[in-house]
Design an enzyme around this catalytic site. Structure first.
Site, PDB file in Angstrom:
ATOM      1  N   GLU A 252     -11.895  -0.434  -2.258  1.00  8.29           N
ATOM      2  CA  GLU A 252     -10.886  -0.893  -1.289  1.00  8.29           C
ATOM      3  C   GLU A 252     -11.648  -1.558  -0.157  1.00  8.29           C
ATOM      4  O   GLU A 252     -12.339  -0.908   0.618  1.00  8.29           O
ATOM      5  CB  GLU A 252     -10.046   0.292  -0.801  1.00  8.29           C
ATOM      6  N   GLU A 467      -4.575   2.885  -5.690  1.00  8.27           N
ATOM      7  CA  GLU A 467      -4.502   4.309  -5.418  1.00  8.27           C
ATOM      8  C   GLU A 467      -3.069   4.682  -5.076  1.00  8.27           C
ATOM      9  O   GLU A 467      -2.318   3.881  -4.527  1.00  8.27           O
ATOM     10  CB  GLU A 467      -5.449   4.682  -4.270  1.00  8.27           C
TER      11      GLU A 467
END
Length: 486
Positions: A252, A467
């Site tokens: 990320e 996620e």
């Protein structure tokens, strides 16, 4: 524990025990620029010890899902009971306001454990039959093993628990490396693990730098999975080091997030929300807005009201409950953010408020702190580094646009694709634009409303993977297909 000069000295947490380190790093209070804490400068030896502890704990922990759920619920309760203590520590360590730490960071850490404690009990598997062959097929999922979790300095406990909770809920054991700039709340959480019933070795935290701890961790042959939140250059290094081992990666990374404000936007809601989305947590959130596109016929009015609202934001010491912004994370980061303002001036852009325009008012003790005012730039070209690169500070650029097609193309004209916001009262337009934006998340007429059941992640250079309830479970487990001929 107390260290040199009475300052806080952290210890690694390995195999359920606090262990000292042979060398330490200085950690600075962003609001004063003074050293206030010592963080272990760990390396390969500590990583190896953590791998051994995690490996030993895995068989028992991975086989008891109901127990895992109960342990996570207890840990959530303990974090909630310590909310004020953790919020005070997070604010001092990171520079964020105490209000943000109390209302977002620590409550979200609690919610992460509660959410994944519950969701782990409700996953289902696939099943299909081949009657003509007399076969039944079904899938099962098993934890991967040892998970390496590397978290950033902007939302320290919030993002660390966003990784730990699903990883251990799924049955993995973990080795976490928080940022060396913001390690205190991770260390404080370690004191609660045994009390919550987390077996020794299930959660190990090794403090230190990326080149020493991070590289030893991601290149370790017995660590098959890496979850990382941070910069693109670091992600590239992780990818290189882990490639020979075919590890599972969740990356990320950064964002250069646009807000698109159409002429029919409700400015009474849009302006305060966009000020918040631009400057919350000193602009040190990967989801912050740093490019604001405003339809031309409301551009002047928006700009006037937006600058007025930005000037109303109070920059103050983190412990001040009335402050809207605290201090940036470090002196080096403050200088990096300021360098973009200098580049903008050199390119002929206008600085309407903030850095170099308005004056900071700080107490004498905080004059050396890493503070900066909310800064608004205009008359800036789309190809400017201020419109292309992630600044990660309280800086946003405001530019006009004319048509829907034009603004979609301009909003997509960066290498990142993490988040975007669209402001309009036209339902059809909202859906059209949201579908065409190259962003993993699109908020319309709001910002930063999260639902953990849904995927979180970015496109392009903003990362790899997603996620959330389903996505995190799939990432932290391996699927197996079983065929039975009957």
């Amino acid at each position: 524990m107390a260290g040199r000069g009475g300052l806080l000295m952290l210890e690694n947490f390995i195999g359920g025990k606090f262990l000292p380190c042979s060398s330490y790093l200085d950690s600075y209070d962003p609001s004063t620029g003074e050293v206030y804490c010592h963080v272990p400068n760990s390396g390969k030896e500590e990583v190896e010890a953590a791998v051994e502890a995690a490996r030993a704990a895995f068989p028992g922990w991975s086989s008891r899902p109901q127990e895992r759920s109960q342990v996570l619920q207890r840990l959530a309760d303990l974090l909630e009971q310590s909310l004020e203590e953790l919020a005070q520590a997070e604010s001092k360590d990171q520079g964020k306001t105490i209000t943000l730490a109390r209302t977002m960071d620590i409550p979200r850490a609690v919610h992460n454990f509660r959410f994944f404690a519950s969701s782990i009990l409700h996953h289902t598997s696939e099943c299909t039959q081949m009657d003509h062959l007399g076969c039944l097929h079904y899938t099962v999922r098993a934890p991967v093993g040892i998970a390496a979790l590397i978290s950033p300095w902007n939302l320290p406990l919030y993002l660390l628990t966003w990784k730990i909770a699903p990883a251990i809920a799924a049955g993995n054991t973990v080795i976490a490396k928080p940022s060396e700039l913001t390690s205190v709340t991770a260390w404080m959480m370690c004191r609660l693990l045994e009390k919550a019933g987390v077996p020794p070795g299930v959660v190990n935290i090794v403090f230190g730098t990326g080149p020493r701890v991070g590289e030893a961790l991601v290149s370790h042959p017995e660590v098959p999975l890496i979850s990382f939140t941070g910069s693109q250059p670091t992600a590239e290094r992780i990818t290189q080091l882990s490639a020979p081992y075919c590890k599972k990666l969740s990356l990320e990374l950064g964002g250069k997030n646009p807000a698109i404000i159409f002429e029919d936007a409700n400015l009474a809601e849009c302006i305060p929300t966009t000020v918040r989305s631009s400057f919350a947590n000193q602009g040190e959130i990967c989801l912050c807005t740093s490019r604001i596109f405003v339809q031309r016929n409301i551009y002047s009015e928006f700009l006037k009201r937006f600058v007025e609202a930005a000037r109303m934001w109070k920059v103050g010491i983190p412990s001040d409950p009335s402050a809207d912004m605290g201090a940036l994370i470090s002196k080096a980061h403050l200088e990096k953010v300021r360098s973009y303002i200098k580049k903008a001036r050199m390119e002929g852009a206008q600085i309407l408020c903030g850095e170099g325009v308005d004056k900071l008012n700080l107490p004498p003790r905080n004059q050396a702190g890493y503070f900066m005012l909310p800064t608004v730039i205009t008359d800036v070209k789309d190809e400017s580094c201020c419109m292309k690169e992630e600044i990660f500070g309280p800086v946003t650029c405001v530019v006009p646009f004319d048509s829907e097609e034009e603004v979609i193309q301009r909003a997509n004209n960066v290498k990142y694709g993490l988040a975007a916001t669209v402001w309009s009262g036209n339902v059809g337009r909202v859906h059209r634009v949201a579908k065409k934006l190259q962003s993993g998340l699109v908020w319309t007429n709001c910002w930063l409303i999260r639902e953990l059941n849904l995927p979180f992640g970015g496109m392009k250079s903003s990362g790899v993977g997603r996620e959330g309830a389903k996505d995190s479970y799939e990432f932290f487990t391996e699927v197996k297909t079983i065929t039975v001929k009957h």
